[in-house]
Scaffold this motif. Structure first.
Motif, mmCIF file in Angstrom:
data_model
loop_
_atom_site.group_PDB
_atom_site.id
_atom_site.type_symbol
_atom_site.label_atom_id
_atom_site.label_comp_id
_atom_site.label_asym_id
_atom_site.label_seq_id
_atom_site.Cartn_x
_atom_site.Cartn_y
_atom_site.Cartn_z
ATOM 1 N N MET A 1 -4.202 -3.529 10.000
ATOM 2 C CA MET A 1 -5.240 -4.369 10.584
ATOM 3 C C MET A 1 -6.064 -5.042 9.487
ATOM 4 S SD MET A 1 -6.699 -5.373 13.465
ATOM 5 C CE MET A 1 -8.274 -5.965 14.099
ATOM 6 N N ASN A 2 -6.530 -4.260 8.547
ATOM 7 C CA ASN A 2 -7.345 -4.798 7.465
ATOM 8 C C ASN A 2 -6.545 -5.733 6.561
ATOM 9 O OD1 ASN A 2 -10.106 -3.487 7.679
ATOM 10 N ND2 ASN A 2 -8.800 -1.688 7.760
ATOM 11 N N THR A 3 -5.276 -5.395 6.354
ATOM 12 C CA THR A 3 -4.424 -6.229 5.504
ATOM 13 C C THR A 3 -4.153 -7.578 6.163
ATOM 14 O OG1 THR A 3 -3.380 -4.250 4.573
ATOM 15 C CG2 THR A 3 -2.232 -6.337 4.277
ATOM 16 N N ILE B 1 -6.104 -9.166 8.280
ATOM 17 C CA ILE B 1 -7.330 -9.966 8.224
ATOM 18 C C ILE B 1 -7.510 -10.583 6.837
ATOM 19 C CG2 ILE B 1 -9.856 -9.863 8.319
ATOM 20 C CD1 ILE B 1 -9.534 -7.706 10.516
ATOM 21 N N SER B 2 -7.312 -9.784 5.799
ATOM 22 C CA SER B 2 -7.473 -10.314 4.441
ATOM 23 C C SER B 2 -6.391 -11.338 4.115
ATOM 24 C CB SER B 2 -7.451 -9.169 3.421
ATOM 25 O OG SER B 2 -6.189 -8.527 3.394
ATOM 26 N N PHE C 1 -4.425 1.165 10.968
ATOM 27 C CA PHE C 1 -5.717 0.841 10.355
ATOM 28 C C PHE C 1 -5.526 -0.009 9.104
ATOM 29 C CE2 PHE C 1 -8.743 2.062 6.997
ATOM 30 C CZ PHE C 1 -9.930 1.593 7.547
ATOM 31 N N VAL C 2 -4.597 0.413 8.225
ATOM 32 C CA VAL C 2 -4.342 -0.318 6.984
ATOM 33 C C VAL C 2 -3.783 -1.703 7.298
ATOM 34 C CG1 VAL C 2 -2.992 -0.353 4.854
ATOM 35 C CG2 VAL C 2 -3.996 1.796 5.657
ATOM 36 N N LYS D 1 0.848 -1.180 0.000
ATOM 37 C CA LYS D 1 0.000 0.000 0.000
ATOM 38 C C LYS D 1 0.893 1.242 0.000
ATOM 39 C CE LYS D 1 -3.905 -2.322 0.683
ATOM 40 N NZ LYS D 1 -5.024 -2.360 -0.281
ATOM 41 N N GLU E 1 -10.112 -11.078 13.686
ATOM 42 C CA GLU E 1 -9.882 -9.710 14.163
ATOM 43 C C GLU E 1 -9.020 -9.708 15.425
ATOM 44 O OE1 GLU E 1 -12.760 -11.012 13.379
ATOM 45 O OE2 GLU E 1 -13.523 -9.821 11.691
#
Length: 280
Positions: free
Chosen positions: A264-266, A268-269, A261-262, A183, A234
């Motif tokens: 965390m989402n990365t 999980i995916s 934030f980025v 990212k 999570e």
């Protein structure tokens, strides 16, 4: 243009390179080994480095190997990022290297140069950490082969006069399920806001990252959290972030809170992808 003169050497063998360095060092010329040379040029232009002699390693055959040898993938330190990416021999390393710079610069930047450079991201080291690669090092009195974990901790740790000849990777790592995510703030080709590489081996996820902290890393504590399969995704991701080896980077590319934030989402995916065994 580099604003000072220096001597240029292009040895044909490992031994010749080592002997040239020793002689130039005795002459107090502050010699530098050169891979692609792009960082030396950039740093010299702004007077951040000064040398009276450069030793170009690109003519040494061992430094240019890129092939499977038995059950090992051998990559010379002078192999360019573009050549690695185009070879497709180690897809995760190809992806990690493929967005470090534009194609013109990828044709100049070498694997050894990226890992040993002063820029903090050193993204191409991530797949090598995940694969527990070995590193062949020349200098001193002999050539030695050691684990990358012995010579890379936040940055490359070599003694004066040493240089990397090759990286040696187990063949099986070239076919494992993997995820690579980078990212950036604005452009496709830019320094990473975060860059992550992950693989699944023996039903366990390995994870390495650049851009999150002020150095690239692989952490056993982070991996332990990510592999706690009794916990929801999570929770696993949040616990992994708590185990990062340093505070999250805060700079012009992104605040620490945004990076968190980025990330965390990365995470999980990434867990969703690897536990479903799909390459990303």
């Amino acid at each position: 243009m580099i604003p000072y003169n220096f001597d240029y050497y292009r040895p044909d063998t490992i031994d010749e390179a080592v002997q040239i360095f020793k002689q130039l060092d005795r002459e107090n010329k502050n010699p530098l080994y050169c891979g692609g040379g792009s960082e030396i040029i950039s740093m010299a232009r702004v007077h951040n480095i000064h040398t009276r002699a450069v030793i170009d390693l690109k003519a040494i055959p061992e430094n240019n190997v890129l092939e499977f040898q038995g059950d090992k993938l051998v990559i010379g330190s002078s192999v360019t990022l573009s050549r690695i990416s185009e070879s497709k021999l180690y897809p995760l390393l190809g992806k990690s290297s493929g967005r470090i710079a534009d194609h013109t610069m990828q044709c100049k930047i070498t694997l050894g140069g990226n890992i040993g450079g002063t820029i903090i991201y050193r993204e191409s080291v991530l797949p090598l950490l995940l694969s527990d690669s070995d590193v062949v090092i020349a200098g001193g009195n002999k050539i030695k082969q050691v684990s990358i974990h012995e010579v890379f901790n936040e940055r490359l740790l070599l003694s004066r006069g040493e240089f990397i000849v090759q990286f040696i990777i187990g063949k099986e790592y070239a076919t494992l399920p993997f995820v690579h995510v980078k990212k950036t703030k604005n452009e496709k080709i830019d320094y990473p806001l975060i860059s992550i590489a992950a693989i699944k081996k023996d039903n366990s996820i390995r994870f390495a990252s650049s851009g999150v902290c002020p150095f690239p890393f692989r952490s056993s504590q982070v991996e332990e959290c990510l592999n706690a399969k009794d916990d929801p995704l999570e929770v696993r991701a949040a616990n992994a972030i708590k185990c990062l080896p340093s505070p999250i980077l805060n700079d012009l590319s992104g605040t620490s809170s945004y990076r968190k934030f980025v990330l965390m989402n990365t995470l999980i995916s990434t867990l969703e992808t690897l536990e479903g065994c799909r390459n990303a």
